[in-house]
Design an enzyme around this catalytic site. Structure first.
Site, PDB file in Angstrom:
ATOM      1  CB  VAL A   1      36.594  -4.158 -39.328  1.00  0.00           C
ATOM      2  CG1 VAL A   1      35.712  -5.285 -39.828  1.00  0.00           C
ATOM      3  CG2 VAL A   1      35.885  -3.371 -38.231  1.00  0.00           C
ATOM      4  N   GLY A   2      39.253  -5.077 -40.851  1.00  0.00           N
ATOM      5  CA  GLY A   2      39.889  -5.907 -41.885  1.00  0.00           C
ATOM      6  C   GLY A   2      40.879  -6.889 -41.269  1.00  0.00           C
TER       7      GLY A   2
ATOM      8  CD  GLU B   1      41.444   6.157 -42.807  1.00  0.00           C
ATOM      9  OE1 GLU B   1      41.031   5.236 -42.082  1.00  0.00           O
ATOM     10  OE2 GLU B   1      41.354   6.143 -44.050  1.00  0.00           O
TER      11      GLU B   1
ATOM     12  CD  GLN C   1      34.852   9.872 -39.402  1.00  0.00           C
ATOM     13  OE1 GLN C   1      34.880   8.641 -39.394  1.00  0.00           O
ATOM     14  NE2 GLN C   1      35.950  10.603 -39.224  1.00  0.00           N
TER      15      GLN C   1
ATOM     16  N   GLY D   1      36.940  -1.346 -45.720  1.00  0.00           N
ATOM     17  CA  GLY D   1      36.580  -0.686 -44.465  1.00  0.00           C
ATOM     18  C   GLY D   1      37.827  -0.350 -43.681  1.00  0.00           C
ATOM     19  CB  SER D   2      38.261   0.476 -40.150  1.00  0.00           C
ATOM     20  OG  SER D   2      37.657  -0.663 -39.564  1.00  0.00           O
TER      21      SER D   2
ATOM     22  CE  LYS E   1      27.721  -5.402 -42.272  1.00  0.00           C
ATOM     23  NZ  LYS E   1      26.869  -4.233 -42.048  1.00  0.00           N
TER      24      LYS E   1
HETATM   25  P1  NAP Z   1      34.301  -0.323 -40.864  1.00  0.00           P
HETATM   26  O1  NAP Z   1      33.808   0.151 -39.557  1.00  0.00           O
HETATM   27  O2  NAP Z   1      35.496  -1.209 -40.884  1.00  0.00           O
HETATM   28  O3  NAP Z   1      33.054  -1.065 -41.535  1.00  0.00           O
HETATM   29  C1  NAP Z   1      33.146  -1.613 -42.826  1.00  0.00           C
HETATM   30  C2  NAP Z   1      32.120  -2.728 -42.955  1.00  0.00           C
HETATM   31  O4  NAP Z   1      32.489  -3.798 -42.076  1.00  0.00           O
HETATM   32  C3  NAP Z   1      30.710  -2.311 -42.542  1.00  0.00           C
HETATM   33  O5  NAP Z   1      29.777  -2.962 -43.351  1.00  0.00           O
HETATM   34  C4  NAP Z   1      30.624  -2.822 -41.116  1.00  0.00           C
HETATM   35  O6  NAP Z   1      29.318  -3.022 -40.643  1.00  0.00           O
HETATM   36  C5  NAP Z   1      31.381  -4.124 -41.247  1.00  0.00           C
HETATM   37  N1  NAP Z   1      31.867  -4.684 -39.977  1.00  0.00           N
HETATM   38  C6  NAP Z   1      32.130  -4.015 -38.824  1.00  0.00           C
HETATM   39  N2  NAP Z   1      32.562  -4.891 -37.880  1.00  0.00           N
HETATM   40  C7  NAP Z   1      32.566  -6.123 -38.456  1.00  0.00           C
HETATM   41  C8  NAP Z   1      32.909  -7.431 -37.996  1.00  0.00           C
HETATM   42  N3  NAP Z   1      33.347  -7.653 -36.759  1.00  0.00           N
HETATM   43  N4  NAP Z   1      32.798  -8.471 -38.871  1.00  0.00           N
HETATM   44  C9  NAP Z   1      32.394  -8.265 -40.137  1.00  0.00           C
HETATM   45  N5  NAP Z   1      32.041  -7.041 -40.615  1.00  0.00           N
HETATM   46  C10 NAP Z   1      32.131  -5.983 -39.797  1.00  0.00           C
HETATM   47  O7  NAP Z   1      34.614   0.881 -41.866  1.00  0.00           O
HETATM   48  P2  NAP Z   1      33.706   2.143 -42.198  1.00  0.00           P
HETATM   49  O8  NAP Z   1      33.701   3.047 -41.012  1.00  0.00           O
HETATM   50  O9  NAP Z   1      32.396   1.685 -42.754  1.00  0.00           O
HETATM   51  O10 NAP Z   1      34.506   2.821 -43.403  1.00  0.00           O
HETATM   52  C11 NAP Z   1      35.565   3.712 -43.219  1.00  0.00           C
HETATM   53  C12 NAP Z   1      36.897   3.015 -43.435  1.00  0.00           C
HETATM   54  O11 NAP Z   1      36.882   2.388 -44.704  1.00  0.00           O
HETATM   55  C13 NAP Z   1      38.070   3.987 -43.476  1.00  0.00           C
HETATM   56  O12 NAP Z   1      39.150   3.444 -42.753  1.00  0.00           O
HETATM   57  C14 NAP Z   1      38.423   4.071 -44.954  1.00  0.00           C
HETATM   58  O13 NAP Z   1      39.756   4.406 -45.240  1.00  0.00           O
HETATM   59  C15 NAP Z   1      38.095   2.688 -45.395  1.00  0.00           C
HETATM   60  N6  NAP Z   1      37.870   2.644 -46.843  1.00  0.00           N
HETATM   61  C16 NAP Z   1      38.826   2.074 -47.626  1.00  0.00           C
HETATM   62  C17 NAP Z   1      38.665   2.035 -49.009  1.00  0.00           C
HETATM   63  C18 NAP Z   1      39.706   1.406 -49.881  1.00  0.00           C
HETATM   64  O14 NAP Z   1      39.369   1.035 -51.014  1.00  0.00           O
HETATM   65  N7  NAP Z   1      40.937   1.262 -49.430  1.00  0.00           N
HETATM   66  C19 NAP Z   1      37.514   2.573 -49.591  1.00  0.00           C
HETATM   67  C20 NAP Z   1      36.562   3.146 -48.758  1.00  0.00           C
HETATM   68  C21 NAP Z   1      36.741   3.168 -47.379  1.00  0.00           C
HETATM   69  P3  NAP Z   1      28.542  -1.864 -39.845  1.00  0.00           P
HETATM   70  O15 NAP Z   1      28.386  -0.746 -40.821  1.00  0.00           O
HETATM   71  O16 NAP Z   1      27.281  -2.493 -39.478  1.00  0.00           O
HETATM   72  O17 NAP Z   1      29.410  -1.485 -38.696  1.00  0.00           O
END
Ligand code: NAP
Length: 485
Positions: free
Chosen positions: A232-233, A385, A331, A228-229, A175
């Site tokens: 959510v993680g 962040e 954002q 991701g964030s 996804k």
């Molecule tokens: P996000 O909001 O946590 O979303 C990440 C993914 O999770 C998306 O596909 C999102 O779907 C999905 N998601 C959201 N809610 C969910 C739920 N309840 N259950 C299962 N999946 C769910 O993060 P983002 O805004 O896309 O990305 C930015 C974040 O990613 C930042 O905090 C950044 O630091 C982090 N990041 C970390 C790394 C690393 O390797 N450490 C690399 C890149 C990014 P939707 O898009 O449909 O909401």
């Protein structure tokens, strides 16, 4: 009319069961819809997981080097479309075209790297203490794995999860992020054209709360790889703990660059500009704190401001643009909110701080590259962040104080130092609390063939990429074989 992109389930391109779609919008010009994607629901996840479970035994039985062949073929197909895929990524995510093409190239390299892992996938052969007993380990795939990816590296992150998962013999349901699903779609398409058997790889778009949730809760899923964030993680971790399935989570950062007094100041300023502002600061490894030794503070800040003010912000498709827009309205709002918080908490705005409007900026989510001075360790701008082009400057009395500031946060993703002092560099490498450590390089800009991941609140689980990636996607079996009776 915008093109409609479908889900990929059991080897077929299909509409979601509810037949609804959502738009993928260009953040540099919101008048453009890059494509319409399926607003799927739990029933689509059900079909995808069933297909993946059905396909898994035959896929696992295929010799691993042959599984790798599909990745090699897909890499060829992606390479033949590099320019198009780069442009599409710029249009859906906003990063500049050179950055986008670089990312597609990285996805191609990842496919090739893991294609080769099919012929390596090393295990151990360990001597037994008993006579005529031969001992070794085997790697076994886990089954169906769920991949959930963010928007900021919409090709590389899906690639670095899909490729090791497949080559290890797992089947996949992915996804992608709703803000940038097209780049992942292109990877799936390439693997489809490479002849991947039906059901081995499934792609379902839709909201995280609905589709992501249904995916992680599906009984067939044996492992989850999430980027991701933290918010959510951490939720996902709670969900899977009861089922004891494997999970890896790569999340946020608040990455420091320490600059010591012996540094070449021009070089150090370039490293800070690159780390803080390229990709609009929307890299998990972006530098958001510059910790500078007091002896060079004023002179380095002067150079940093000069270089930052020269940055060309705009639509990433235009040549010469160095920084694109924020990915969406949320954002942008977060960036502006943190700028206001920093001002209220007493940080001093040195440059930027505003949304860019009018002219070519009128229909996009552009914000100025922003630098705050006099940031103290407890301020939110020093701890949380932002995920935007906002750099916090902090003054350190000496190396020891710099290290204390650098480590004084909950995150531990990446960190860098600029110095020629060998002793300090080694002390930094040993003492810094980060998973990715760079010296005389920006905090961001990692390579595909090395392990990737953080520590503290930034990460949980095993490493991604490089030779360690297969550990997550396989389970070890230990064999004791006596060859006489
Ligand atoms: P996000 O909001 O946590 O979303 C990440 C993914 O999770 C998306 O596909 C999102 O779907 C999905 N998601 C959201 N809610 C969910 C739920 N309840 N259950 C299962 N999946 C769910 O993060 P983002 O805004 O896309 O990305 C930015 C974040 O990613 C930042 O905090 C950044 O630091 C982090 N990041 C970390 C790394 C690393 O390797 N450490 C690399 C890149 C990014 P939707 O898009 O449909 O909401």
């Amino acid at each position: 009319m915008s093109q409609v992109f479908q889900n990929y389930i059991d080897g077929q391109w299909v509409e979601s069961k509810c037949k609804q779609t959502f738009p993928n919008v260009n953040p540099a010009d919101t008048r453009e819809t890059v494509g319409l994607f399926q607003a799927s629901g739990p029933e689509d996840i059900q079909s995808a997981c069933e297909a993946a479970a059905k396909a898994q035994p035959a896929w696992a039985a295929k010799p691993a080097p042959l599984r790798g062949e599909f990745l090699f073929k897909a890499a060829e197909l992606l390479e033949s479309r590099l320019q198009q895929l780069g442009e599409e990524m710029t249009r859906e995510e906003g990063k500049t075209l050179p950055e986008a093409k670089g990312e597609v190239k990285r996805a191609i390299n990842i496919f090739r790297y893991f294609g080769g892992e099919g012929a390596r996938a090393f295990s151990y052969q360990i001597p037994s203490e008993r006579e005529n007993v031969f001992c070794y380990t085997l790697r076994k795939p886990l089954g169906v794995v769920a991949l959930i990816t963010p928007w900021n590296f919409p090709s590389a992150i899906p690639a670095w999860k899909i490729a090791p998962a497949l080559v290890a013999g797992n089947t996949v349901v992915i996804k992608p992020a709703s803000l940038a699903p097209l780049s992942a779609y292109r990877l799936i398409e390439a693997l489809h054209h490479a002849g991947l058997p039906a059901g081995v790889l499934n792609y379902v778009t839709g909201s995280g709360g609905t589709v992501g949730n249904a995916l992680v809760e599906h009984a067939a899923v044996r492992a989850i790889s999430f980027t991701g964030s933290c918010a959510v993680g951490n939720q996902l971790y709670q969900k899977v703990a009861a089922r004891k399935i494997r999970i890896q989570m790569e999340m946020g950062g608040k990455n420091p660059t320490i600059v010591l007094k012996d540094a070449d100041l021009d070089y150090a300023a370039d490293i800070l500009v690159n780390g803080a502002f390229f990709s609009t600061g929307q890299k998990c490894t972006a530098c958001s704190r510059a910790i500078i030794e007091k002896a060079i503070y004023e002179s380095l800040v002067e150079k940093l401001l000069e270089k930052t003010r020269k940055l060309k912000v705009g639509n990433g498709l235009e040549s010469g643009v160095q920084m694109g827009p924020a990915v969406d309205a949320n954002q942008l709002e977060t960036d502006l909110k943190y700028i206001e918080i920093a001002k209220k908490e007493g940080a001093k705005l040195l440059c930027g701080g505003k949304r860019l409007t009018g002219g070519t900026y009128e229909h996009g989510y552009f914000v100025e590259p922003t630098i705050f001075d006099e940031v103290t360790p407890q301020m939110r701008i020093a701890q949380e962040e932002v995920f935007g082009p906002v750099l916090a400057l902090m003054r350190a009395e000496n190396f020891d104080e710099a290290m204390k500031l650098a480590n004084g946060i909950p995150f531990g993703l990446s960190a860098s130092i600029v110095s020629r002092d060998l002793t300090r560099v080694h002390q930094f490498v040993q003492g810094i609390e980060a998973g990715l450590i760079t010296v005389n390089l920006p905090t961001a800009g990692v390579e595909y063939q090395l392990p990737f991941g953080g520590t503290k609140e930034s990460s949980f689980g095993m490493r991604e990429q490089g030779p360690l990636a297969l550990d997550f996607y396989t389970e070890t079996r230990t064999v004791y074989l006596k060859y006489t009776q």
